[in-house]
Design a protein around this motif. Structure first.
Motif, PDB file in Angstrom:
ATOM      1  N   VAL A  10       0.875  -1.082  -0.158  1.00 21.50           N
ATOM      2  CA  VAL A  10       0.118   0.031  -0.131  1.00 21.50           C
ATOM      3  C   VAL A  10       0.874   1.219  -0.080  1.00 21.50           C
ATOM      4  N   THR A  11       0.754   1.907  -1.042  1.00 23.86           N
ATOM      5  CA  THR A  11       1.484   3.311  -1.178  1.00 23.86           C
ATOM      6  C   THR A  11       0.797   4.517  -1.050  1.00 23.86           C
ATOM      7  N   ASN A  12       0.886   5.451  -0.173  1.00 19.65           N
ATOM      8  CA  ASN A  12       0.305   6.640  -0.430  1.00 19.65           C
ATOM      9  C   ASN A  12      -1.244   6.752  -0.464  1.00 19.65           C
ATOM     10  N   LEU A  13      -1.848   5.792   0.546  1.00 21.02           N
ATOM     11  CA  LEU A  13      -3.279   5.742   0.576  1.00 21.02           C
ATOM     12  C   LEU A  13      -3.910   6.959   1.225  1.00 21.02           C
ATOM     13  N   ARG A  14      -4.937   7.514   0.588  1.00 19.83           N
ATOM     14  CA  ARG A  14      -5.661   8.413   1.124  1.00 19.83           C
ATOM     15  C   ARG A  14      -7.342   8.297   0.822  1.00 19.83           C
ATOM     16  N   ASN A  29      -2.193   9.535   3.269  1.00 22.20           N
ATOM     17  CA  ASN A  29      -0.915   9.048   3.043  1.00 22.20           C
ATOM     18  C   ASN A  29      -0.269   7.921   3.274  1.00 22.20           C
ATOM     19  N   ILE A  30      -0.887   7.102   3.702  1.00 26.17           N
ATOM     20  CA  ILE A  30      -0.177   6.005   4.408  1.00 26.17           C
ATOM     21  C   ILE A  30       0.483   4.803   3.505  1.00 26.17           C
ATOM     22  N   SER A  31       1.243   4.342   4.060  1.00 23.20           N
ATOM     23  CA  SER A  31       2.079   3.240   3.413  1.00 23.20           C
ATOM     24  C   SER A  31       2.433   2.119   4.163  1.00 23.20           C
ATOM     25  N   PHE A  32       2.295   0.856   3.779  1.00 25.19           N
ATOM     26  CA  PHE A  32       2.666  -0.262   4.553  1.00 25.19           C
ATOM     27  C   PHE A  32       2.795  -1.340   3.610  1.00 25.19           C
ATOM     28  N   SER A  33       3.310  -2.608   3.902  1.00 25.06           N
ATOM     29  CA  SER A  33       3.431  -3.719   3.146  1.00 25.06           C
ATOM     30  C   SER A  33       3.109  -5.002   4.346  1.00 25.06           C
ATOM     31  N   ILE A  34       2.819  -5.947   3.556  1.00 25.66           N
ATOM     32  CA  ILE A  34       2.811  -7.367   4.310  1.00 25.66           C
ATOM     33  C   ILE A  34       3.255  -8.742   3.416  1.00 25.66           C
ATOM     34  N   GLN A  35       4.250  -9.220   4.106  1.00 28.66           N
ATOM     35  CA  GLN A  35       4.688 -10.443   3.182  1.00 28.66           C
ATOM     36  C   GLN A  35       3.958 -11.624   3.440  1.00 28.66           C
ATOM     37  N   ARG A  36       4.131 -12.643   2.402  1.00 30.43           N
ATOM     38  CA  ARG A  36       3.166 -13.664   2.498  1.00 30.43           C
ATOM     39  C   ARG A  36       3.591 -14.633   3.901  1.00 30.43           C
ATOM     40  N   MET A 231      -0.198 -12.375  18.267  1.00 32.16           N
ATOM     41  CA  MET A 231      -0.698 -12.565  17.022  1.00 32.16           C
ATOM     42  C   MET A 231       0.413 -12.015  16.005  1.00 32.16           C
ATOM     43  N   ALA A 232       0.937 -11.066  16.047  1.00 32.62           N
ATOM     44  CA  ALA A 232       1.483 -10.352  15.149  1.00 32.62           C
ATOM     45  C   ALA A 232       3.136 -10.774  15.074  1.00 32.62           C
ATOM     46  N   ASP A 233       3.713 -10.326  13.803  1.00 37.34           N
ATOM     47  CA  ASP A 233       5.031 -10.238  13.456  1.00 37.34           C
ATOM     48  C   ASP A 233       5.391  -8.847  13.255  1.00 37.34           C
ATOM     49  N   ASP A 234       4.727  -7.926  12.864  1.00 36.73           N
ATOM     50  CA  ASP A 234       5.093  -6.628  12.520  1.00 36.73           C
ATOM     51  C   ASP A 234       4.004  -5.560  12.956  1.00 36.73           C
ATOM     52  N   VAL A 235       4.061  -4.513  13.250  1.00 32.84           N
ATOM     53  CA  VAL A 235       2.878  -3.362  13.845  1.00 32.84           C
ATOM     54  C   VAL A 235       3.228  -2.161  13.098  1.00 32.84           C
ATOM     55  N   ALA A 236       2.020  -1.647  12.724  1.00 30.10           N
ATOM     56  CA  ALA A 236       1.950  -0.184  12.198  1.00 30.10           C
ATOM     57  C   ALA A 236       1.141   0.523  13.297  1.00 30.10           C
ATOM     58  N   VAL A 237       1.521   1.624  14.040  1.00 25.11           N
ATOM     59  CA  VAL A 237       0.593   2.597  14.696  1.00 25.11           C
ATOM     60  C   VAL A 237      -0.183   3.673  14.315  1.00 25.11           C
ATOM     61  N   ILE A 243      -0.048   6.749   9.785  1.00 26.22           N
ATOM     62  CA  ILE A 243       0.895   5.859  10.432  1.00 26.22           C
ATOM     63  C   ILE A 243       2.026   6.544  11.111  1.00 26.22           C
ATOM     64  N   VAL A 244       2.119   6.577  12.507  1.00 27.02           N
ATOM     65  CA  VAL A 244       3.139   7.466  12.934  1.00 27.02           C
ATOM     66  C   VAL A 244       4.331   6.482  13.451  1.00 27.02           C
ATOM     67  N   GLU A 245       4.210   5.207  13.524  1.00 24.54           N
ATOM     68  CA  GLU A 245       5.205   4.311  13.912  1.00 24.54           C
ATOM     69  C   GLU A 245       4.786   2.804  13.263  1.00 24.54           C
ATOM     70  N   ARG A 246       6.086   2.095  12.944  1.00 28.33           N
ATOM     71  CA  ARG A 246       6.033   0.680  12.342  1.00 28.33           C
ATOM     72  C   ARG A 246       7.334  -0.031  12.545  1.00 28.33           C
TER      73      ARG A 246
END
Length: 276
Positions: A10-14, A29-36, A231-237, A243-246
């Motif tokens: 996800v890139t620069n989603l508004r 303008n949030i960006s994040f990704s998820i691995q398989r 539950m999680a491997d990664d986190v985005a706050v 998104i202020v931290e990941r």
């Protein structure tokens, strides 16, 4: 396909909402990704934009809202690269993405069910929508999936209506419905809301076990850092649509960098008890 690339990027989603001449930027303008095979937790207080983000991925934002910018790239093994944000609303591919390639477990299972159809027929409908099988085969596969999510006497439960099941059983049926077509990405939006503590633990354990079995990625929407740690491997706050931290769960929980993340962690009862 390069398996090292993220399944979802996800890139620069508004996402904005339009009402009576006013424009409210719910996601900015949030960006994040998820691995398989991995789980990303999207964390934040109520109103931070978590659920709007999740709905945007499936293009089911409420009518007053719409995606106004950004890219939602799904690298599907079945269908190739898909920019979900660019698909036409009437596209057959978008219809296939919803429930076929990407599925969602909703916060409140009663809102996800039709009250006038049996729970089994609703699981079977998901199969018939996305797979070329007979109604008889869909029923058999549905009963097998209901049993897989831990529902005893699944054949009899198939013919019951949502109001005849407990909250925990309804949530198990929702999980069955979400996973029966073996999606590549599962979105779990507060999947244990309104459940007692014991049932919450069972549902979270079930999601984790089924994720391992089916190999899907999971986007977990929650406000509960206890669930994140489990539950999680990664986190985005998230805070106010951003998104202020990941980072990895270990990084964020052990050494939070943003003041909002620290405030959320300090609000945990266990932390307050240690301070006292």
């Amino acid at each position: 396909m390069n398996s090292a690339l993220p399944l979802l990027e996800v890139t620069n989603l508004r996402v904005s909402f339009f009402n009576a001449g006013r424009v409210v930027g719910a996601v900015q303008n949030i960006s994040f990704s998820i691995q398989r095979g991995r789980t990303l937790a999207l964390v934040g207080e109520s109103g931070s934009g978590k659920s709007v983000t999740a709905k945007a991925l499936l293009r089911i934002v409420p009518p007053s809202g719409r995606i106004v910018g950004g890219r939602i790239l799904l690298r599907s093994r079945r269908e190739g690269d898909i920019d979900i944000a660019q698909l036409d609303e009437k596209s057959g591919l978008l219809y296939h993405v919803r429930g076929g390639l990407v599925s969602m477990i909703f916060q409140e299972p009663m809102t996800a069910f039709s009250p006038v159809h049996t729970v089994g027929s609703q699981v079977a409908e998901a199969i018939l929508t996305h797979r070329d099988v007979s109604p008889e085969a869909a029923r058999r596969l549905s009963i097998e999936m209901l049993a897989k999510v831990g529902i005893a006497d699944a054949g009899a439960r198939y013919d019951q209506f949502p109001h005849e099941l407990s909250g925990g059983l309804r949530q198990r049926v929702i999980i069955a419905m979400a996973l029966v077509c073996q999606p590549e990405l599962l979105i779990a939006d507060e999947p244990t809301t309104a459940l007692d503590v014991t049932t919450q633990a069972q549902i979270l354990g079930l999601i984790k076990n089924l994720q391992r079995e089916f190999g899907c990625a999971v986007l977990l929407i929650t406000h509960d850092f206890g669930v994140v740690a489990q539950m999680a491997d990664d986190v985005a706050v998230m805070q106010r649509g951003e998104i202020v931290e990941r980072g990895s769960v270990r990084q964020v929980l052990k050494a939070p960098q943003h003041a909002h993340t620290r405030a959320l962690l300090d609000a945990l009862p266990s932390r307050r008890a240690r301070v006292a």
